[in-house]
Scaffold this motif. Structure first.
Motif, short mmCIF file in Angstrom:
data_model
loop_
_atom_site.label_atom_id
_atom_site.label_comp_id
_atom_site.label_asym_id
_atom_site.label_seq_id
_atom_site.Cartn_x
_atom_site.Cartn_y
_atom_site.Cartn_z
N GLU A 1 -39.52 10.66 74.46
CA GLU A 1 -39.70 9.29 73.97
C GLU A 1 -38.46 8.47 74.06
N ARG A 2 -37.20 9.42 73.82
CA ARG A 2 -35.97 8.89 73.80
C ARG A 2 -35.47 8.45 75.43
N ASP A 3 -36.15 9.23 76.14
CA ASP A 3 -35.56 9.26 77.71
C ASP A 3 -36.26 8.23 78.25
N VAL A 4 -35.74 7.07 78.02
CA VAL A 4 -36.05 5.79 78.32
C VAL A 4 -35.00 4.88 79.04
N ASP A 5 -35.39 3.70 79.90
CA ASP A 5 -34.32 2.99 80.34
C ASP A 5 -33.84 1.81 79.61
N PRO A 6 -32.71 1.86 79.07
CA PRO A 6 -31.46 2.32 79.46
C PRO A 6 -31.57 3.72 78.17
N ALA A 7 -30.81 4.69 79.00
CA ALA A 7 -30.72 6.02 77.89
C ALA A 7 -29.43 5.43 77.05
N PRO A 8 -29.68 6.29 75.89
CA PRO A 8 -28.58 6.37 75.16
C PRO A 8 -27.08 6.60 75.68
N ALA B 1 -24.28 8.15 75.31
CA ALA B 1 -23.74 9.45 75.60
C ALA B 1 -24.56 10.16 76.77
N VAL B 2 -25.88 9.75 77.16
CA VAL B 2 -26.68 10.41 77.87
C VAL B 2 -26.20 9.77 79.66
N THR B 3 -25.93 8.51 79.35
CA THR B 3 -25.61 7.76 80.40
C THR B 3 -24.33 8.15 81.39
N ASP B 4 -23.41 8.59 80.14
CA ASP B 4 -22.07 8.98 80.46
C ASP B 4 -22.02 10.42 81.12
N LEU B 5 -23.00 11.31 80.43
CA LEU B 5 -23.02 12.70 80.85
C LEU B 5 -23.67 12.60 82.38
N ARG B 6 -24.66 11.80 82.66
CA ARG B 6 -25.49 11.68 83.83
C ARG B 6 -24.49 11.35 84.91
N THR B 7 -23.72 10.26 84.46
CA THR B 7 -22.64 9.48 85.80
C THR B 7 -21.60 10.67 85.91
N GLN B 8 -21.23 11.56 84.89
CA GLN B 8 -20.14 12.65 85.23
C GLN B 8 -20.88 13.54 85.99
N LEU B 9 -22.07 14.00 85.78
CA LEU B 9 -22.72 14.90 86.82
C LEU B 9 -22.93 14.45 88.04
N ARG B 10 -23.24 13.26 88.11
CA ARG B 10 -23.70 12.60 89.30
C ARG B 10 -22.28 12.64 90.26
N GLU B 11 -21.12 12.43 89.72
CA GLU B 11 -19.88 12.15 90.37
C GLU B 11 -19.08 13.44 90.53
N TRP C 1 -31.80 16.92 78.80
CA TRP C 1 -31.57 15.49 78.96
C TRP C 1 -31.56 15.22 80.57
N VAL C 2 -31.20 16.05 81.48
CA VAL C 2 -30.79 16.10 82.91
C VAL C 2 -32.20 16.63 83.57
N ALA C 3 -33.32 17.10 82.86
CA ALA C 3 -34.53 17.72 83.47
C ALA C 3 -35.10 16.40 84.24
N SER C 4 -35.32 15.21 83.84
CA SER C 4 -36.10 14.17 84.48
C SER C 4 -35.08 13.38 85.65
N SER D 1 -21.73 15.04 71.08
CA SER D 1 -22.19 13.42 71.10
C SER D 1 -23.55 13.05 71.87
N LEU D 2 -24.30 14.03 72.17
CA LEU D 2 -25.75 13.79 72.64
C LEU D 2 -26.79 13.86 71.78
N PRO D 3 -27.51 12.92 71.70
CA PRO D 3 -28.58 12.98 70.48
C PRO D 3 -29.57 13.94 71.05
#
Ligand code: FMN
Length: 182
Positions: free
Chosen positions: A48-55, A57-67, A92-95, A41-43
């Motif tokens: 250039e796509r790593d901007v705010d707001p992120a896509p 699916a990326v936001t969901d992934l980052r939230t799952q990882l943070r939690e 996607w999570v390098a930055s 599901s990740l693009p």
């Protein structure tokens, strides 16, 4: 305690995903095992796509990882490395840095005697660059994976079961020690 599992394989009958399911079954009631969404599901990553707001699916992934208090990644080997979908996720999570100091179990599995060991090396190196914590006992290479499961994909080999238990217990202990230090 929350442990997020991530499979490097998109296959419906993935042996790597089955190993993560076997770990989930071993988890005590104090541990909630969360399965990540499909890496499909990740693009494709581009800075250039790593901007705010992120896509989304990326936001969901980052939230799952943070939690998650800890993460377990189990990957097959494709052309002597990790599959592109897994590397894409890590790009996607390098930055955003969700893996920094996060206890991570790095696993690989394959049908041959190598057990995806070169994918394991590649993944472990990338996790080091992302500054994840990789406890030695939570690192596992699983050779001959198909012979160690029954036709329904359940782990039948007691040695493998014990090794999966060690991965899980090590991560639980590591998170416990981290929490005690805070
Ligand atoms: C395109 C492709 C490349 C592969 N390259 C390797 C390889 O370099 N080394 C290896 O041991 N297995 C290789 N394999 C075999 C897979 O790692 C193996 O089928 C694995 O069990 C797949 O994991 P899964 O069951 O979780 O999907 C390759 C498979 C595919 C489809």
């Amino acid at each position: 305690m929350r442990i997020l599992t991530i499979s490097g394989s998109l296959r419906a009958a993935s042996t790597n995903t089955l190993l993560l399911e076997a770990i989930a079954e071993l988890a005590p009631s104090s541990v909630t095992v969360i399965r990540s969404g499909s890496l499909d599901s990740l693009p494709h990553f581009s800075p250039e796509r790593d901007v705010d707001p992120a896509p989304e699916a990326v936001t969901d992934l980052r939230t799952q990882l943070r939690e998650a208090d800890a993460v377990i990644i189990c990957t097959p080997e494709y052309i002597h490395s990790m599959p592109g979908v897994l590397k894409n996720m890590l790009d996607w999570v390098a930055s955003s840095g969700e893996f920094v100091h996060k206890p991570v179990g790095v696993l690989s599995a394959g049908p041959s005697d190598m057990g995806g060991s070169r994918a394991h090396t590649a993944l472990s190196h990338t996790m080091e660059v992302l500054m994840a914590q990789q406890p030695e006992q939570a690192s596992l290479i699983v050779p001959f994976v198909r012979q160690r499961m029954d036709a329904d994909g359940r782990v039948t080999d007691p040695v493998l079961k014990q090794a999966l238990q060690t991965v899980l217990s090590t991560l639980i202990d590591t998170v416990g020690k981290q929490t005690a230090q805070v």
